[in-house]
Enzyme design. Structure first.
Site, PDB file in Angstrom:
ATOM      1  N   GLY A 111      -1.741   4.067  -5.903  1.00 40.72           N
ATOM      2  CA  GLY A 111      -0.982   2.900  -5.464  1.00 40.72           C
ATOM      3  C   GLY A 111       0.487   2.935  -5.837  1.00 40.72           C
ATOM      4  N   GLY A 113       2.763   5.092  -4.680  1.00 39.63           N
ATOM      5  CA  GLY A 113       3.636   5.475  -3.568  1.00 39.63           C
ATOM      6  C   GLY A 113       3.698   6.963  -3.261  1.00 39.63           C
ATOM      7  N   LYS A 114       2.720   7.738  -3.724  1.00 40.50           N
ATOM      8  CA  LYS A 114       2.698   9.174  -3.443  1.00 40.50           C
ATOM      9  C   LYS A 114       2.620   9.440  -1.944  1.00 40.50           C
ATOM     10  CE  LYS A 114      -1.039   9.834  -5.836  1.00 40.50           C
ATOM     11  NZ  LYS A 114      -1.175   8.469  -6.345  1.00 40.50           N
ATOM     12  N   SER A 115       1.599   8.831  -1.300  1.00 42.92           N
ATOM     13  CA  SER A 115       1.397   9.097   0.129  1.00 42.92           C
ATOM     14  C   SER A 115       2.537   8.528   0.964  1.00 42.92           C
ATOM     15  CB  SER A 115       0.062   8.513   0.595  1.00 42.92           C
ATOM     16  OG  SER A 115      -0.996   9.072  -0.153  1.00 42.92           O
ATOM     17  N   TYR A 116       3.095   7.424   0.503  1.00 41.95           N
ATOM     18  CA  TYR A 116       4.237   6.837   1.227  1.00 41.95           C
ATOM     19  C   TYR A 116       5.380   7.848   1.297  1.00 41.95           C
ATOM     20  CZ  TYR A 116       7.770   3.470   2.732  1.00 41.95           C
ATOM     21  OH  TYR A 116       8.738   2.812   3.444  1.00 41.95           O
ATOM     22  N   ASP A 257      -0.450  16.285  -2.065  1.00 38.32           N
ATOM     23  CA  ASP A 257      -0.546  14.869  -2.419  1.00 38.32           C
ATOM     24  C   ASP A 257      -1.652  14.783  -3.474  1.00 38.32           C
ATOM     25  OD1 ASP A 257      -0.581  12.103  -2.489  1.00 38.32           O
ATOM     26  OD2 ASP A 257      -0.764  11.854  -0.310  1.00 38.32           O
ATOM     27  N   GLY A 260      -4.785  10.218  -7.859  1.00 38.17           N
ATOM     28  CA  GLY A 260      -4.191   9.296  -8.829  1.00 38.17           C
ATOM     29  C   GLY A 260      -4.268   9.830 -10.248  1.00 38.17           C
TER      30      GLY A 260
HETATM   31  P1  ADP Z   1      -0.601   6.287  -3.459  1.00 39.79           P
HETATM   32  O1  ADP Z   1      -0.630   7.330  -2.391  1.00 39.79           O
HETATM   33  O2  ADP Z   1       0.200   6.726  -4.660  1.00 39.79           O
HETATM   34  O3  ADP Z   1      -1.949   5.798  -3.843  1.00 39.79           O
HETATM   35  P2  ADP Z   1       0.677   4.679  -1.425  1.00 39.79           P
HETATM   36  O4  ADP Z   1       1.711   5.644  -1.005  1.00 39.79           O
HETATM   37  O5  ADP Z   1      -0.477   4.519  -0.515  1.00 39.79           O
HETATM   38  O6  ADP Z   1       0.185   5.000  -2.904  1.00 39.79           O
HETATM   39  O7  ADP Z   1       1.427   3.293  -1.661  1.00 39.79           O
HETATM   40  C1  ADP Z   1       0.764   2.092  -1.983  1.00 39.79           C
HETATM   41  C2  ADP Z   1       1.397   0.947  -1.208  1.00 39.79           C
HETATM   42  O8  ADP Z   1       2.756   0.754  -1.582  1.00 39.79           O
HETATM   43  C3  ADP Z   1       1.387   1.166   0.290  1.00 39.79           C
HETATM   44  O9  ADP Z   1       1.058  -0.045   0.929  1.00 39.79           O
HETATM   45  C4  ADP Z   1       2.794   1.560   0.618  1.00 39.79           C
HETATM   46  O10 ADP Z   1       3.160   1.168   1.909  1.00 39.79           O
HETATM   47  C5  ADP Z   1       3.608   0.828  -0.441  1.00 39.79           C
HETATM   48  N1  ADP Z   1       4.788   1.634  -0.805  1.00 39.79           N
HETATM   49  C6  ADP Z   1       4.775   2.735  -1.573  1.00 39.79           C
HETATM   50  N2  ADP Z   1       6.012   3.245  -1.714  1.00 39.79           N
HETATM   51  C7  ADP Z   1       6.832   2.445  -1.012  1.00 39.79           C
HETATM   52  C8  ADP Z   1       8.241   2.450  -0.759  1.00 39.79           C
HETATM   53  N3  ADP Z   1       9.033   3.391  -1.275  1.00 39.79           N
HETATM   54  N4  ADP Z   1       8.748   1.456   0.004  1.00 39.79           N
HETATM   55  C9  ADP Z   1       7.947   0.518   0.530  1.00 39.79           C
HETATM   56  N5  ADP Z   1       6.609   0.447   0.338  1.00 39.79           N
HETATM   57  C10 ADP Z   1       6.045   1.399  -0.423  1.00 39.79           C
HETATM   58 MG    MG Z   2      -2.292   8.219  -1.509  1.00 42.24          MG
END
Ligand code: ADP
Ligand code: MG
Length: 369
Positions: A111, A113-116, A257, A260
């Site tokens: 959560g 923001g890795k995948s983002y 990617d 967690g």
């Molecule tokens: P992870 O892959 O680390 O589990 P995600 O990339 O899925 O996490 O991010 C979790 C949430 O936070 C998603 O809903 C994503 O859209 C939001 N988010 C993450 N990074 C950003 C960012 N830089 N700007 C806006 N929203 C973000």
């Molecule tokens: Mg992810």
């Protein structure tokens, strides 16, 4: 052929709904390349300071456009997806054209923001799709006398087992990981590697692979994968040199990617989920040990350091990306919230260690035989 340090970036996302609902407080700040974190239990103490190649503030200071794209407000320090691509993805692309191996990996708790950053969501495309898109644009604009060949593969490491995400029938127990006796590098036996001729094809394969991922829910984030996802793109350029001989420049691009980084107990996992957590931590702690060993080697203090690549599937497959022939970028994703202080601090420390790694990247160029 000179030593190149691993490039490290950190990025801080906006508050999520859960953090907002809990009235979370902001404990991260960024100024230029510096990131600071405040221990919420000792608000009168100085915040801890870290410096990285890039500190990306994506917490606030943006506007959502009609198409959903998050754009920086004029004068704000918000880092958009495009900005992150320009700094990190463009370098990967340039290095691939020069014939260097490249690796990009994302680290952080579920959560964060890795995948983002890597893949993105909707119109906020991440580094990977933009890089692939730009790769084919550059090929089209490139030298017509050069033959370009691109392949794509996608796998996940789940419970220390490798699954081919482009294959419908993976063997029970996963695909085997073997070491190439000549090169010493580890590879996945029988992994599907498909030729791709356009960005659209890569996009289609990525969707196919994503749909095949093992998705298990934890309390932390119901849709998040508990597996490591590795996309590998090979890029070959075949051309004639001045003497009229055919030569091939090759680049392997690894895009990782990671699962967690949180400890299993902090997500409330039990039973099978706990076992998965333990295995994920096995791969991630092996990664941490490899990073520490390489950091020790690079700092020159200890001459004989054993780098424990063999301790996990992840570190076997990332051997070149970490201590070998590769230009490597790590992006560490940070939660802005006080409730995640311990995990975020540990991510910052992890990223800080990765900074010290020096790789030896060389251009892969050989005559065709
Ligand atoms: P992870 O892959 O680390 O589990 P995600 O990339 O899925 O996490 O991010 C979790 C949430 O936070 C998603 O809903 C994503 O859209 C939001 N988010 C993450 N990074 C950003 C960012 N830089 N700007 C806006 N929203 C973000
Ligand atoms: Mg992810």
């Amino acid at each position: 052929d000179k030593d190149t340090g691993v490039k490290v970036a950190v990025r801080c996302r906006p508050f999520n709904q859960r953090e907002k609902d809990r009235g979370a407080k902001l404990i991260i700040d960024m100024n230029g390349a510096m990131t600071t974190i405040q221990n919420p239990e000792t608000p009168n103490e100085e915040p801890k300071k870290f410096t990285f190649d890039f500190s990306y503030w994506s917490h606030d200071g943006y506007t959502e456009k009609d198409d959903g794209y998050l754009e920086a407000n004029p004068g704000s320090k918000y880092s958009s997806q495009r900005r992150v691509f320009d700094d990190l993805g463009q370098g990967v692309l340039d290095n691939a054209f020069k014939g260097f191996n490249c690796s990009l990996f994302a680290y952080g708790q579920t959560g964060s923001g890795k995948s983002y950053s890597m893949v993105g969501y909707g119109n906020n495309k991440g580094i990977v799709p933009i890089t692939c898109d730009e790769l084919f644009k550059a090929i089209e604009a490139g030298d017509k006398a050069t033959k370009y060949e691109v392949t794509f593969s996608m796998l996940e490491i789940y419970n220390e087992q490798v699954r081919d995400l482009l294959s419908k029938d993976n063997p029970k127990g996963g695909l085997q990981v073997r070491q190439n006796p000549k090169l010493g590098l580890f590879y996945v036996v029988g992994l599907k590697k498909v030729a791709v001729g356009s960005y659209a094809e890569i996009d289609k394969r990525t969707q196919e692979g994503t749909a095949n991922r093992t998705v298990a829910s934890t309390n932390m984030n119901a849709t998040s994968s508990r597996a490591h996802t590795v996309v590998t793109i090979t890029f070959d350029q075949i051309s004639k040199n001045e003497a009229g001989e055919e030569t091939k420049k090759s680049s392997v691009i690894n895009l990782v990617d990671l699962a967690g980084s949180e400890r299993a107990d902090s997500t409330g996992a039990t039973g099978d989920r706990l076992k998965e957590g333990a295995n994920i931590n096995k791969s991630l702690s092996a990664l941490g040990n490899v990073i520490s060993a390489l950091a020790d080697l690079s700092s020159g203090g200890k001459k004989k350091v054993m780098v424990p690549y063999r301790d996990s599937v992840l570190t076997k497959l990332l051997q070149n990306a970490l201590g070998g022939n590769s230009k490597t970028v790590m992006i560490a994703a940070l939660s802005p919230a006080d409730i995640n202080y311990d995990e975020t601090l540990s991510t910052l420390r992890y990223a800080d260690r990765a900074k010290k790694i020096k790789n030896k990247a060389v251009v892969n160029e050989n005559p065709l035989d």
